[in-house]
Design a protein around this motif. Structure first.
Motif, PDB file in Angstrom:
ATOM      1  N   PRO A 215       0.836  -1.203   0.000  1.00  0.00           N
ATOM      2  CA  PRO A 215       0.000   0.000   0.000  1.00  0.00           C
ATOM      3  C   PRO A 215       0.876   1.261   0.000  1.00  0.00           C
ATOM      4  O   PRO A 215       1.939   1.272   0.612  1.00  0.00           O
ATOM      5  CB  PRO A 215      -0.783  -0.121   1.308  1.00  0.00           C
ATOM      6  CG  PRO A 215       0.061  -0.971   2.191  1.00  0.00           C
ATOM      7  CD  PRO A 215       0.849  -1.883   1.297  1.00  0.00           C
ATOM      8  N   ILE A 216       0.425   2.282  -0.699  1.00  0.00           N
ATOM      9  CA  ILE A 216       1.202   3.528  -0.698  1.00  0.00           C
ATOM     10  C   ILE A 216       0.753   4.415   0.454  1.00  0.00           C
ATOM     11  O   ILE A 216      -0.373   4.310   0.924  1.00  0.00           O
ATOM     12  CB  ILE A 216       1.077   4.286  -2.048  1.00  0.00           C
ATOM     13  CG1 ILE A 216      -0.396   4.471  -2.437  1.00  0.00           C
ATOM     14  CG2 ILE A 216       1.829   3.578  -3.130  1.00  0.00           C
ATOM     15  CD1 ILE A 216      -0.576   5.249  -3.708  1.00  0.00           C
ATOM     16  N   ASP A 217       1.675   5.292   0.892  1.00  0.00           N
ATOM     17  CA  ASP A 217       1.329   6.194   2.001  1.00  0.00           C
ATOM     18  C   ASP A 217       0.534   7.388   1.485  1.00  0.00           C
ATOM     19  O   ASP A 217      -0.427   7.836   2.095  1.00  0.00           O
ATOM     20  CB  ASP A 217       2.598   6.692   2.709  1.00  0.00           C
ATOM     21  CG  ASP A 217       3.371   5.528   3.315  1.00  0.00           C
ATOM     22  OD1 ASP A 217       2.750   4.472   3.528  1.00  0.00           O
ATOM     23  OD2 ASP A 217       4.586   5.674   3.554  1.00  0.00           O
ATOM     24  N   SER A 218       0.968   7.935   0.358  1.00  0.00           N
ATOM     25  CA  SER A 218       0.249   9.075  -0.222  1.00  0.00           C
ATOM     26  C   SER A 218       0.482   9.097  -1.720  1.00  0.00           C
ATOM     27  O   SER A 218       1.373   8.419  -2.226  1.00  0.00           O
ATOM     28  CB  SER A 218       0.724  10.381   0.409  1.00  0.00           C
ATOM     29  OG  SER A 218       2.094  10.555   0.131  1.00  0.00           O
ATOM     30  N   GLY A 219      -0.328   9.898  -2.432  1.00  0.00           N
ATOM     31  CA  GLY A 219      -0.233   9.940  -3.889  1.00  0.00           C
ATOM     32  C   GLY A 219      -1.283   9.036  -4.506  1.00  0.00           C
ATOM     33  O   GLY A 219      -2.167   8.534  -3.814  1.00  0.00           O
ATOM     34  N   ALA A 220      -1.178   8.852  -5.835  1.00  0.00           N
ATOM     35  CA  ALA A 220      -2.176   8.032  -6.518  1.00  0.00           C
ATOM     36  C   ALA A 220      -1.582   7.429  -7.779  1.00  0.00           C
ATOM     37  O   ALA A 220      -0.612   7.941  -8.336  1.00  0.00           O
ATOM     38  CB  ALA A 220      -3.395   8.872  -6.867  1.00  0.00           C
ATOM     39  N   VAL A 221      -2.175   6.325  -8.214  1.00  0.00           N
ATOM     40  CA  VAL A 221      -1.764   5.685  -9.460  1.00  0.00           C
ATOM     41  C   VAL A 221      -3.004   5.549 -10.346  1.00  0.00           C
ATOM     42  O   VAL A 221      -4.065   5.137  -9.874  1.00  0.00           O
ATOM     43  CB  VAL A 221      -1.168   4.280  -9.194  1.00  0.00           C
ATOM     44  CG1 VAL A 221      -0.700   3.645 -10.495  1.00  0.00           C
ATOM     45  CG2 VAL A 221      -0.021   4.347  -8.199  1.00  0.00           C
ATOM     46  N   TYR A 222      -2.857   5.951 -11.612  1.00  0.00           N
ATOM     47  CA  TYR A 222      -3.983   5.863 -12.547  1.00  0.00           C
ATOM     48  C   TYR A 222      -3.612   4.967 -13.710  1.00  0.00           C
ATOM     49  O   TYR A 222      -2.514   5.062 -14.251  1.00  0.00           O
ATOM     50  CB  TYR A 222      -4.355   7.251 -13.091  1.00  0.00           C
ATOM     51  CG  TYR A 222      -4.758   8.230 -12.023  1.00  0.00           C
ATOM     52  CD1 TYR A 222      -6.090   8.371 -11.653  1.00  0.00           C
ATOM     53  CD2 TYR A 222      -3.793   9.016 -11.385  1.00  0.00           C
ATOM     54  CE1 TYR A 222      -6.461   9.274 -10.662  1.00  0.00           C
ATOM     55  CE2 TYR A 222      -4.152   9.911 -10.391  1.00  0.00           C
ATOM     56  CZ  TYR A 222      -5.482  10.046 -10.043  1.00  0.00           C
ATOM     57  OH  TYR A 222      -5.847  10.925  -9.067  1.00  0.00           O
ATOM     58  N   LEU A 223      -4.544   4.102 -14.083  1.00  0.00           N
ATOM     59  CA  LEU A 223      -4.373   3.297 -15.289  1.00  0.00           C
ATOM     60  C   LEU A 223      -5.526   3.656 -16.213  1.00  0.00           C
ATOM     61  O   LEU A 223      -6.691   3.528 -15.808  1.00  0.00           O
ATOM     62  CB  LEU A 223      -4.395   1.803 -14.937  1.00  0.00           C
ATOM     63  CG  LEU A 223      -4.115   0.834 -16.087  1.00  0.00           C
ATOM     64  CD1 LEU A 223      -2.692   0.948 -16.589  1.00  0.00           C
ATOM     65  CD2 LEU A 223      -4.400  -0.606 -15.644  1.00  0.00           C
ATOM     66  N   ASP A 224      -5.202   4.131 -17.411  1.00  0.00           N
ATOM     67  CA  ASP A 224      -6.256   4.568 -18.331  1.00  0.00           C
ATOM     68  C   ASP A 224      -7.161   5.623 -17.706  1.00  0.00           C
ATOM     69  O   ASP A 224      -8.374   5.641 -17.941  1.00  0.00           O
ATOM     70  CB  ASP A 224      -7.144   3.368 -18.733  1.00  0.00           C
ATOM     71  CG  ASP A 224      -6.650   2.751 -20.026  1.00  0.00           C
ATOM     72  OD1 ASP A 224      -5.945   3.448 -20.789  1.00  0.00           O
ATOM     73  OD2 ASP A 224      -6.968   1.582 -20.270  1.00  0.00           O
ATOM     74  N   GLY A 225      -6.609   6.459 -16.856  1.00  0.00           N
ATOM     75  CA  GLY A 225      -7.393   7.508 -16.229  1.00  0.00           C
ATOM     76  C   GLY A 225      -8.185   7.069 -15.021  1.00  0.00           C
ATOM     77  O   GLY A 225      -8.806   7.882 -14.341  1.00  0.00           O
ATOM     78  N   LYS A 226      -8.156   5.784 -14.723  1.00  0.00           N
ATOM     79  CA  LYS A 226      -8.929   5.263 -13.588  1.00  0.00           C
ATOM     80  C   LYS A 226      -7.983   5.048 -12.413  1.00  0.00           C
ATOM     81  O   LYS A 226      -6.911   4.451 -12.572  1.00  0.00           O
ATOM     82  CB  LYS A 226      -9.553   3.934 -14.018  1.00  0.00           C
ATOM     83  CG  LYS A 226     -10.354   3.200 -12.980  1.00  0.00           C
ATOM     84  CD  LYS A 226     -10.866   1.893 -13.624  1.00  0.00           C
ATOM     85  CE  LYS A 226     -11.176   0.813 -12.607  1.00  0.00           C
ATOM     86  NZ  LYS A 226     -12.375   0.958 -11.867  1.00  0.00           N
ATOM     87  N   GLU A 227      -8.377   5.557 -11.258  1.00  0.00           N
ATOM     88  CA  GLU A 227      -7.489   5.392 -10.115  1.00  0.00           C
ATOM     89  C   GLU A 227      -7.442   3.927  -9.675  1.00  0.00           C
ATOM     90  O   GLU A 227      -8.476   3.299  -9.459  1.00  0.00           O
ATOM     91  CB  GLU A 227      -7.933   6.265  -8.936  1.00  0.00           C
ATOM     92  CG  GLU A 227      -6.949   6.121  -7.790  1.00  0.00           C
ATOM     93  CD  GLU A 227      -7.136   7.116  -6.658  1.00  0.00           C
ATOM     94  OE1 GLU A 227      -8.036   7.965  -6.740  1.00  0.00           O
ATOM     95  OE2 GLU A 227      -6.357   7.023  -5.689  1.00  0.00           O
ATOM     96  N   ILE A 228      -6.241   3.385  -9.569  1.00  0.00           N
ATOM     97  CA  ILE A 228      -6.120   1.971  -9.218  1.00  0.00           C
ATOM     98  C   ILE A 228      -5.425   1.781  -7.880  1.00  0.00           C
ATOM     99  O   ILE A 228      -5.262   0.651  -7.423  1.00  0.00           O
ATOM    100  CB  ILE A 228      -5.340   1.184 -10.298  1.00  0.00           C
ATOM    101  CG1 ILE A 228      -3.953   1.771 -10.495  1.00  0.00           C
ATOM    102  CG2 ILE A 228      -6.107   1.143 -11.598  1.00  0.00           C
ATOM    103  CD1 ILE A 228      -3.046   0.873 -11.314  1.00  0.00           C
ATOM    104  N   SER A 229      -5.022   2.862  -7.240  1.00  0.00           N
ATOM    105  CA  SER A 229      -4.191   2.694  -6.034  1.00  0.00           C
ATOM    106  C   SER A 229      -4.923   2.036  -4.873  1.00  0.00           C
ATOM    107  O   SER A 229      -4.297   1.566  -3.949  1.00  0.00           O
ATOM    108  CB  SER A 229      -3.591   4.034  -5.597  1.00  0.00           C
ATOM    109  OG  SER A 229      -4.193   5.108  -6.260  1.00  0.00           O
ATOM    110  N   LYS A 230      -6.248   2.014  -4.926  1.00  0.00           N
ATOM    111  CA  LYS A 230      -6.964   1.389  -3.804  1.00  0.00           C
ATOM    112  C   LYS A 230      -7.522   0.012  -4.187  1.00  0.00           C
ATOM    113  O   LYS A 230      -8.174  -0.649  -3.391  1.00  0.00           O
ATOM    114  CB  LYS A 230      -8.112   2.290  -3.339  1.00  0.00           C
ATOM    115  CG  LYS A 230      -7.693   3.708  -2.993  1.00  0.00           C
ATOM    116  CD  LYS A 230      -7.536   3.903  -1.506  1.00  0.00           C
ATOM    117  CE  LYS A 230      -6.910   5.222  -1.093  1.00  0.00           C
ATOM    118  NZ  LYS A 230      -6.153   6.002  -2.084  1.00  0.00           N
TER     119      LYS A 230
END
Ligand SMILES: Nc1ncnc2c1ncn2[C@@H]1O[C@H](COP(=O)(O)OP(=O)(O)O)[C@@H](O)[C@H]1O
Ligand SMILES: [Mg+2]
Lengths: 329, 251
Positions: free
Chosen positions: B54-69
């Motif tokens: 899990p990340i502490d902060s920030g975000a990851v997007y795949l094809d514009g969709k947030e996937i970090s959660k």
């Protein structure tokens, strides 16, 4: 699949041939062995194919046994009682498993131990229904619609056939997509997750199937033994079935069944000579672990592969001239 | 629009901050190479992108969709695939069985508990196709633990490709390989179709410059530069900390 068919034919032959040579005492012992083999296979399934080591598996056995004992006072239908045992133990496995599978290996061991002990205490405490520490006798009688089964031979065949049926079902599971995937998860969880598998679903599935089958073994045992007591859920019994799995061979289906046979046989055989039979069993276990072969079944397989290898080399030798001929061209 | 967007992610292990505001963009089909000294946080970055950690902060997007959660196993279904730095195959299974496991992840019968997996004709056909495409049909019945190290790494990539991903993350695909195996692997990576974007962590500079469209330099958990191979090659700071003075043949 061919291998499965051959194995099943051999097992059927075994089940039907044994009564020809066994005494009444032997028949009884073999009947108990079939039941314990089912129980051991259920634990072997999660230990060897899902990497979950439970120290409370007797909890499910007790649930199945008490289902037949308690509900059997009011319900006579054998099919219904067996179904209830499977469903109740399976549901309890599903609900508790949903929590347990989230824990690490060590905590899984501890929490399953606590689970088994909790049931033990529960069967003890619910005296009005379960007879408490004294246990209770089972009034339900085994009847599949062909008349009441009460003779030792009758029990023998029922348990023998049940053992074969559940062996087949487990074999099918192990070869199925879900079974293969569960094994993959046991070996490498992160990898399977990255490949797109919801690992928890598979772990829970295996745990639930295993719990349901352990419950069924308990139910059969209640019919056979006509008496149940809280010890059926105790940690001693959980430990014993784990020993059966380990001496038989983790990671196989028939290994735990073989372990159950050896365990029950030695238990009966040795207890007539010495009070200290658990020590002998312990020594056997240590010897097996030290030998490092991973259970009795591996010794059998090892022997078989030696035999096959010898046959193969024989073939290879006879083929050599042909290969040499090719090399000349 | 970029295919993968990593936005200011940070990650700490207890008191040790391993990633600091890392951002990254990868376009469809792009070959994006991540370089950086050992301990820079490259593997951790992969774990964070693929939600193994899990990340502490920030975000990851795949094809514009947030996937970090999202749970890790969802990502494969969204088209993100990865390999692991340490060999992570199923050693006791054969090459063929490993491929079966990779393919079954997208099959509707993956929860089937009764009919044997090998009785499925579609999976057998797809497995044959893969074996032929990668020219390893003759190795199909070999247990993976008996393959050479190079072959194992190849299989690792092939399994990750089995799900037909849009983006593939390769963590040091050539580590521990002989020079010959490295060259072979480099060639294989270059041959991967442009329908898949690649994010590759790599130490071997020959491989890096052979495959990279863009290079991101990670140092002490921070991106110090992201640019074209030429930009990276000629950057003074990179020369200083990564090439150790720039005396390397690529400089
Ligand atoms: N699970 C972990 N717990 C604690 N520290 C970790 C863990 N994983 C990695 N680290 C530390 O994080 C740093 C970055 O590691 P890593 O991402 O593996 O670097 P790289 O792949 O660039 O060599 C290292 O200092 C490593 O020791
Ligand atoms: Mg790394």
């Amino acid at each position: 699949m061919k291998k499965l068919l051959l194995g099943v034919v051999l097992l059927i032959a075994l089940v039907f041939a044994m009564p020809l040579v066994l005494s009444d005492f032997g028949i009884n012992l073999a009947t108990e062995i079939y039941i314990m083999a089912i129980f051991a296979m259920s634990l072997g399934l999660i230990m060897g194919y899902a990497g979950m080591v439970s120290l409370g598996h007797a909890g499910f056995f007790g649930i199945g046994a008490y289902t037949v004992a308690v509900i059997g006072q009011h319900v006579a239908n054998t099919y219904l009682l067996l179904l209830l045992s499977v469903v109740i133990s399976g549901l309890i496995a599903l609900v508790t498993g949903a929590v347990f599978i989230r824990t690490s290996k060590f905590y899984f061991l501890m929490i399953t131990l606590a689970f088994g002990q909790l049931l033990y205490v529960l069967f003890w405490q619910l005296k009005p229904w379960t007879g408490g520490a004294d246990g209770m006798s089972v009034s339900a009688i085994l009847n599949f619609g062909f008349g009441e089964i009460v003779s030792p031979n009758g029990f023998y065949y029922v348990m023998g056939i049940a053992f074969i049926i559940f062996y087949i079902l487990l074999r099918l599971f192990v070869e199925s997509p879900a079974g293969k995937i569960t094994k993959g998860i046991m070996e490498n969880e992160a990898r399977m997750s990255a490949l797109g598998y919801n690992v928890r679903v598979y772990k829970l599935l295996a745990y639930t199937l295993s719990g349901a089958l352990a419950g069924l073994a308990g139910a059969l045992y209640a019919y056979f033994n006509v008496f149940v007591s809280p010890d059926l859920s105790g940690w001693m019994f959980s430990g014993q079935v784990m020993v059966m799995v380990i001496i038989g061979g983790v990671g196989t289906l028939l290994g735990p069944a073989l372990g159950a046979s050896v365990f029950i046989y030695l238990q009966n055989f040795m207890s007539t000579y010495t009070e200290r039979w658990p020590m002998v069993m312990g020594a056997l276990l240590v010897a097996l672990v030290l030998a490092g072969k991973g259970g009795l079944i591996h010794w059998l397989q090892h022997g078989k592969s030696l035999f096959v290898a010898r046959k193969r080399t024989g073939e290879a030798v006879s083929q050599q001239p042909v290969k040499k001929g090719e090399a000349v061209h | 629009m970029s295919l993968l967007r990593v936005e200011n992610i940070s990650k700490s292990f207890k008191t040790l901050q391993v990633l600091r505001d890392v951002s990254l963009e990868v376009n469809p089909g792009e070959r994006h190479v991540i370089i950086g000294p050992n301990g820079a946080g490259k593997t951790t970055l992969f774990h964070c992108i693929t939600n193994i950690l899990p990340i502490d902060s920030g975000a990851v997007y795949l094809d514009g969709k947030e996937i970090s959660k999202l749970p890790a196993h969802h990502l494969a279904h969204l088209g993100m695939s990865r390999t692991f730095q340490k060999n992570n195959l199923f050693g006791d299974l054969t090459v063929e069985e490993n491929i079966h496991l990779a393919l079954a992840a997208k099959k509707p019968y993956r929860y089937d508990i009764f009919s044997p997996l090998i009785s499925r004709t579609d999976i057998r056909k797809e497995t044959n196709d893969i074996l032929e495409q990668w020219e390893i049909s003759n190795r199909r019945h070999v247990k993976v633990k008996h393959l050479s190290y190079g072959e194992q790494r190849l299989l690792e990539v092939l399994l990750a490709m089995a799900s037909n991903p849009k983006i593939l993350l390769l963590d040091e695909p050539t580590s521990g390989m002989s020079p010959a195996e490295t060259a072979q692997t480099s060639e294989m990576i270059q041959k991967l179709p442009r329908s898949v974007a690649l994010v590759v962590v790599e130490h071997d500079m020959d491989v890096v410059f052979a495959i990279a469209d863009r290079i991101t330099v990670l140092h002490h958990g921070e991106v110090i530069l992201s640019g074209s191979p030429d930009e990276v090659r000629n950057n003074e700071v990179v020369k200083e900390i990564y090439f150790g003075g720039g005396a390397k043949k690529h400089a």
